[in-house]
Design an enzyme around this catalytic site. Structure first.
Site, mmCIF file in Angstrom:
data_model
loop_
_atom_site.group_PDB
_atom_site.id
_atom_site.type_symbol
_atom_site.label_atom_id
_atom_site.label_comp_id
_atom_site.label_asym_id
_atom_site.label_seq_id
_atom_site.Cartn_x
_atom_site.Cartn_y
_atom_site.Cartn_z
ATOM 1 N N ARG A 1 38.563 110.946 55.582
ATOM 2 C CA ARG A 1 39.820 110.752 54.870
ATOM 3 C C ARG A 1 41.050 110.829 55.767
ATOM 4 O O ARG A 1 41.930 109.976 55.689
ATOM 5 C CB ARG A 1 39.978 111.810 53.762
ATOM 6 C CG ARG A 1 39.227 111.504 52.510
ATOM 7 C CD ARG A 1 38.785 112.781 51.841
ATOM 8 N NE ARG A 1 37.704 113.352 52.621
ATOM 9 C CZ ARG A 1 36.417 113.037 52.443
ATOM 10 N NH1 ARG A 1 36.068 112.237 51.473
ATOM 11 N NH2 ARG A 1 35.476 113.541 53.211
ATOM 12 N N THR A 2 41.105 111.855 56.591
ATOM 13 C CA THR A 2 42.325 112.043 57.378
ATOM 14 C C THR A 2 42.509 110.874 58.342
ATOM 15 O O THR A 2 43.577 110.264 58.425
ATOM 16 C CB THR A 2 42.267 113.388 58.137
ATOM 17 O OG1 THR A 2 41.978 114.416 57.195
ATOM 18 C CG2 THR A 2 43.580 113.693 58.834
ATOM 19 N N ARG B 1 42.878 115.778 65.965
ATOM 20 C CA ARG B 1 42.003 116.774 65.330
ATOM 21 C C ARG B 1 41.080 117.303 66.409
ATOM 22 O O ARG B 1 40.458 116.518 67.136
ATOM 23 C CB ARG B 1 41.181 116.156 64.198
ATOM 24 C CG ARG B 1 40.089 117.103 63.717
ATOM 25 C CD ARG B 1 39.381 116.619 62.497
ATOM 26 N NE ARG B 1 40.235 116.676 61.320
ATOM 27 C CZ ARG B 1 39.813 116.424 60.088
ATOM 28 N NH1 ARG B 1 38.556 116.088 59.874
ATOM 29 N NH2 ARG B 1 40.645 116.507 59.071
ATOM 30 N N LYS C 1 34.174 113.221 81.032
ATOM 31 C CA LYS C 1 34.170 113.469 82.486
ATOM 32 C C LYS C 1 34.908 114.759 82.833
ATOM 33 O O LYS C 1 35.116 115.061 84.006
ATOM 34 C CB LYS C 1 34.851 112.298 83.213
ATOM 35 C CG LYS C 1 34.175 110.958 82.999
ATOM 36 C CD LYS C 1 34.935 109.873 83.771
ATOM 37 C CE LYS C 1 34.403 108.496 83.426
ATOM 38 N NZ LYS C 1 35.281 107.435 83.958
ATOM 39 N N HIS D 1 45.981 122.698 58.766
ATOM 40 C CA HIS D 1 45.805 121.278 58.431
ATOM 41 C C HIS D 1 47.022 120.856 57.609
ATOM 42 O O HIS D 1 46.925 120.593 56.406
ATOM 43 C CB HIS D 1 44.501 121.115 57.645
ATOM 44 C CG HIS D 1 43.996 119.702 57.533
ATOM 45 N ND1 HIS D 1 44.744 118.586 57.890
ATOM 46 C CD2 HIS D 1 42.801 119.231 57.096
ATOM 47 C CE1 HIS D 1 44.016 117.495 57.665
ATOM 48 N NE2 HIS D 1 42.843 117.865 57.193
HETATM 49 C C1 NCD Z 1 38.964 119.134 55.402
HETATM 50 C C2 NCD Z 1 39.041 119.473 56.875
HETATM 51 O O1 NCD Z 1 38.697 118.669 57.733
HETATM 52 O O2 NCD Z 1 39.513 120.579 57.133
HETATM 53 N N1 NCD Z 1 38.749 117.781 55.165
HETATM 54 C C3 NCD Z 1 39.833 116.913 55.090
HETATM 55 O O3 NCD Z 1 40.573 116.764 56.017
HETATM 56 N N2 NCD Z 1 40.034 116.291 53.923
HETATM 57 C C4 NCD Z 1 38.061 120.008 54.614
HETATM 58 C C5 NCD Z 1 36.646 120.242 55.077
HETATM 59 O O4 NCD Z 1 36.187 119.696 56.074
HETATM 60 O O5 NCD Z 1 35.964 120.995 54.381
#
Ligand code: NCD
Length: 298
Positions: A46-47, A96, A75, A124
């Site tokens: 999703r993100t 991320r 590397k 997040h």
């Molecule tokens: C979450 C995350 O990556 O922290 N997912 C997201 O970004 N929608 C929640 C999760 O992984 O449980």
């Protein structure tokens, strides 16, 4: 989230609302010529894809590091060097990473804005903005009574969300197994803002009174010991029967992906909002991109 005041959050939510038609397909060239770099060192659906959708629907484009194994990270390149280089190609970078503090570190070296898309068990914030947007659209941010349920120790979405909710004066119920409680530092922060907190392991205690149930996945990948994960893996399992006692207007949210904590039969109840919530990631990320890299006159 701490970089945002309440007024700033409200202005992002308002901007997202005005951009929602574009998330639904209305044409725009607002970010024409702009490039967003996607650096995902952990899995994401999703993100990553909603950032990409937001960018493309506003006429911009994206470049993608792909898997870390296929890039120079394999590397031994440092994160600092990686963002210095990619900052020369793109107008902003979404990152991320499994390590807490990684986005903050990246921002110290990057020549362009960094958006934190999750730093380990840390935070997040873009998820929090879309969570607030969902609550505003589907329930209300005023006089809110909310339960954050599941893995409050390792779940980064609830760390950012709890802080933001305290700005809105929400009453917060922290529902988790005893070993997965919200970190003390975050609770201390909430208390210092005068937030009413109630901590329990039992969802029955709060189901009748809350307006929003925010479910989360037990974060298997963060457990040092797989046996410890097994002990708490099936702590919560939401069913339509369990919801019989809930308020009529209760909404259920989840950042997704879900495992067993919401059974599929809940999806067709009037309470479910988690798929709507994941859609709202697009207008929220559009708003953030417009604020960060949009041209002033658009
Ligand atoms: C979450 C995350 O990556 O922290 N997912 C997201 O970004 N929608 C929640 C999760 O992984 O449980």
């Amino acid at each position: 989230m701490r970089e945002f005041s309440l007024e700033e959050i409200d202005s992002v939510l308002d901007l997202a609302s005005s951009l929602e038609p574009f998330a639904r397909g209305k044409k725009s060239q607002m970010l024409e010529g702009k490039i967003l770099a996607l650096l995902f060192f952990e899995p994401s659906t999703r993100t990553r894809m909603s950032f990409e959708t937001a960018m493309k629907r506003l006429g911009g484009s994206t470049i993608n590091l792909g898997s870390a194994e296929a890039s120079s990270v394999a590397k031994g390149e440092s994160l600092a060097d990686t963002v210095r280089v990619i900052g020369g190609y793109a107008d902003a970078i979404v990152i991320r990473h499994p390590k807490e503090g990684s986005a903050r570190l990246a921002s110290e070296f990057s020549p362009v804005p960094i958006l934190n898309a999750g730093d380990g068990a840390g935070h997040h914030p873009t998820q929090t903005l879309l969570d607030l947007y969902t609550i505003k659209k589907e329930s209300s941010l005023d006089d809110l009574n909310i339960a954050l349920v599941g893995d409050l120790k390792y779940g980064r979405t609830v760390h950012s969300l709890a802080y933001a909710l305290s700005l809105y004066g929400a009453d917060i119920n922290l529902v988790s197994p005893p070993t997965l409680r919200m970190p003390e530092a975050i609770k201390a922060d909430l208390s210092s803002k005068g937030t009413k907190i109630c901590e329990t392991a039992d969802l029955n205690e709060v189901i009748k009174t809350v307006d929003v149930l925010y479910m989360t996945r037990i974060q298997r990948e963060r457990f040092p010991d797989p046996l410890e994960y097994q002990k708490v893996a099936k702590s919560y399992r939401l069913t339509p029967e369990f919801l019989a006692e809930a308020k009529e207007h209760l909404i259920i949210m989840h950042p997704l992906p879900r495992v067993d904590e919401i059974i599929p039969a809940v999806d067709s109840t009037s309470h479910a909002r988690y798929f709507q919530q994941s859609f709202y990631g697009v207008p929220i990320r559009m708003a953030l991109l417009k604020l960060l890299i949009g041209d002033e006159d658009d």
